[in-house]
Design a protein around this motif. Structure first.
Motif, PDB file in Angstrom:
ATOM      1  N   VAL A 269       2.181  -6.596  -8.211  1.00 54.26           N
ATOM      2  CA  VAL A 269       1.342  -7.308  -7.264  1.00 54.26           C
ATOM      3  C   VAL A 269       1.926  -8.657  -6.866  1.00 54.26           C
TER       4      VAL A 269
ATOM      5  N   PRO B  91       5.485 -10.461  -6.223  1.00 58.64           N
ATOM      6  CA  PRO B  91       6.925 -10.233  -6.151  1.00 58.64           C
ATOM      7  C   PRO B  91       7.740 -11.450  -6.558  1.00 58.64           C
TER       8      PRO B  91
ATOM      9  N   SER C 270      10.757  -1.220   2.270  1.00 60.40           N
ATOM     10  CA  SER C 270       9.868  -2.251   1.757  1.00 60.40           C
ATOM     11  C   SER C 270       9.218  -1.874   0.437  1.00 60.40           C
ATOM     12  N   ALA C 271       9.283  -0.604   0.024  1.00 60.49           N
ATOM     13  CA  ALA C 271       8.671  -0.210  -1.236  1.00 60.49           C
ATOM     14  C   ALA C 271       9.652  -0.213  -2.404  1.00 60.49           C
TER      15      ALA C 271
ATOM     16  N   ARG D 121      12.107  -2.434  -4.707  1.00 58.69           N
ATOM     17  CA  ARG D 121      12.518  -3.774  -5.120  1.00 58.69           C
ATOM     18  C   ARG D 121      13.279  -3.639  -6.415  1.00 58.69           C
TER      19      ARG D 121
ATOM     20  N   LYS E  21       4.300   1.357  -1.164  1.00 59.84           N
ATOM     21  CA  LYS E  21       3.682   0.084  -0.836  1.00 59.84           C
ATOM     22  C   LYS E  21       2.463   0.377   0.037  1.00 59.84           C
ATOM     23  N   LYS E  22       1.319  -0.137  -0.412  1.00 55.69           N
ATOM     24  CA  LYS E  22       0.071   0.103   0.313  1.00 55.69           C
ATOM     25  C   LYS E  22      -0.784  -1.157   0.211  1.00 55.69           C
ATOM     26  N   TYR E  23      -1.270  -1.604   1.348  1.00 53.16           N
ATOM     27  CA  TYR E  23      -2.107  -2.816   1.408  1.00 53.16           C
ATOM     28  C   TYR E  23      -1.399  -4.021   0.798  1.00 53.16           C
ATOM     29  N   GLY E  24      -0.084  -4.064   0.916  1.00 49.12           N
ATOM     30  CA  GLY E  24       0.689  -5.184   0.389  1.00 49.12           C
ATOM     31  C   GLY E  24       0.937  -5.121  -1.107  1.00 49.12           C
ATOM     32  N   LEU E  25       0.525  -4.031  -1.743  1.00 50.20           N
ATOM     33  CA  LEU E  25       0.703  -3.870  -3.187  1.00 50.20           C
ATOM     34  C   LEU E  25       1.740  -2.786  -3.443  1.00 50.20           C
ATOM     35  N   TYR E  26       2.447  -2.911  -4.554  1.00 49.53           N
ATOM     36  CA  TYR E  26       3.415  -1.899  -4.970  1.00 49.53           C
ATOM     37  C   TYR E  26       2.720  -1.005  -5.980  1.00 49.53           C
TER      38      TYR E  26
END
Length: 189
Positions: free
Chosen positions: A21, A23, A33-34, A36, A157-162
């Motif tokens: 949550v 980064p 984007s998913a 890292r 990545k969904k709703y800005g969360l990993y």
């Protein structure tokens, strides 16, 4: 070192399978984007908040590996303790290959019993997993059990969360797929 506290929101996020949550210390792969990457398994796991070091759930091993310990409580059923410990080991193994460039990982996992106030901790003897796994071994097992073709398939990545993907959840939860105990058996534990 991040200071993670267990909260109702944090517990709900952990139960929902949220992987990352905040980064911090991660490097995104261009165009994805998913995905890292962290410099170590410890940092990737620490960033999730799933195994807070201050609750004796995460520790460095001298050889560069990690020790993960899910919290359990007196009176927990044996199958819950077994499944939680296996899930912690599988989580650490596949987090390593999904979010670091490591080719091998050494993971030790055993349950940590605590009280409801999280003030007293006791290491339990069983189950106890001690595995060294290569990237190739982990990929072959995941492919055979879930059809996974790339470690990048494990994170979404969904709703800005990993979050763990559906493929990852098949390995982590018996109700959704082979589950963690079967994954560890396939890895040779």
């Amino acid at each position: 070192m991040a200071n993670h506290k267990i909260t109702v929101i944090g517990l709900a996020m952990a139960l929902a399978g949220i992987v990352v949550v905040a980064p911090q210390g991660a490097h995104a792969k261009a165009g994805d984007s998913a995905t890292r990457y962290f410099e170590s398994t410890y940092k990737a796991l620490q960033d999730t908040g799933d195994y807070p070091p201050e609750h004796k759930q995460l520790a460095h091993l001298k050889n560069g590996g990690v020790r993960v310990s899910p919290l359990v409580y007196k009176g927990d059923m044996r199958e819950v303790i077994d499944d939680s410990t296996a899930r912690a080991a599988v989580n650490a193994i596949y987090m390593t290959f999904a979010q670091t460039h490591r080719d091998t990982v050494h993971v030790v996992a055993f349950p940590m019993q605590t009280d409801s106030q999280l003030t007293h901790y006791k290491e339990l003897d069983a189950p106890h997993y001690d595995l060294t796994v290569t990237r190739t071994e982990a990929a072959n097992v995941a492919n055979r059990l879930t059809g996974m073709h790339s470690f990048e398939e494990l994170i979404k990545k969904k709703y800005g969360l990993y979050l763990w993907s559906d493929t990852a959840e098949k390995m982590l939860y018996s109700a959704q797929g082979p589950g963690p105990i079967r994954v560890l058996r396939a890895l040779g534990s």
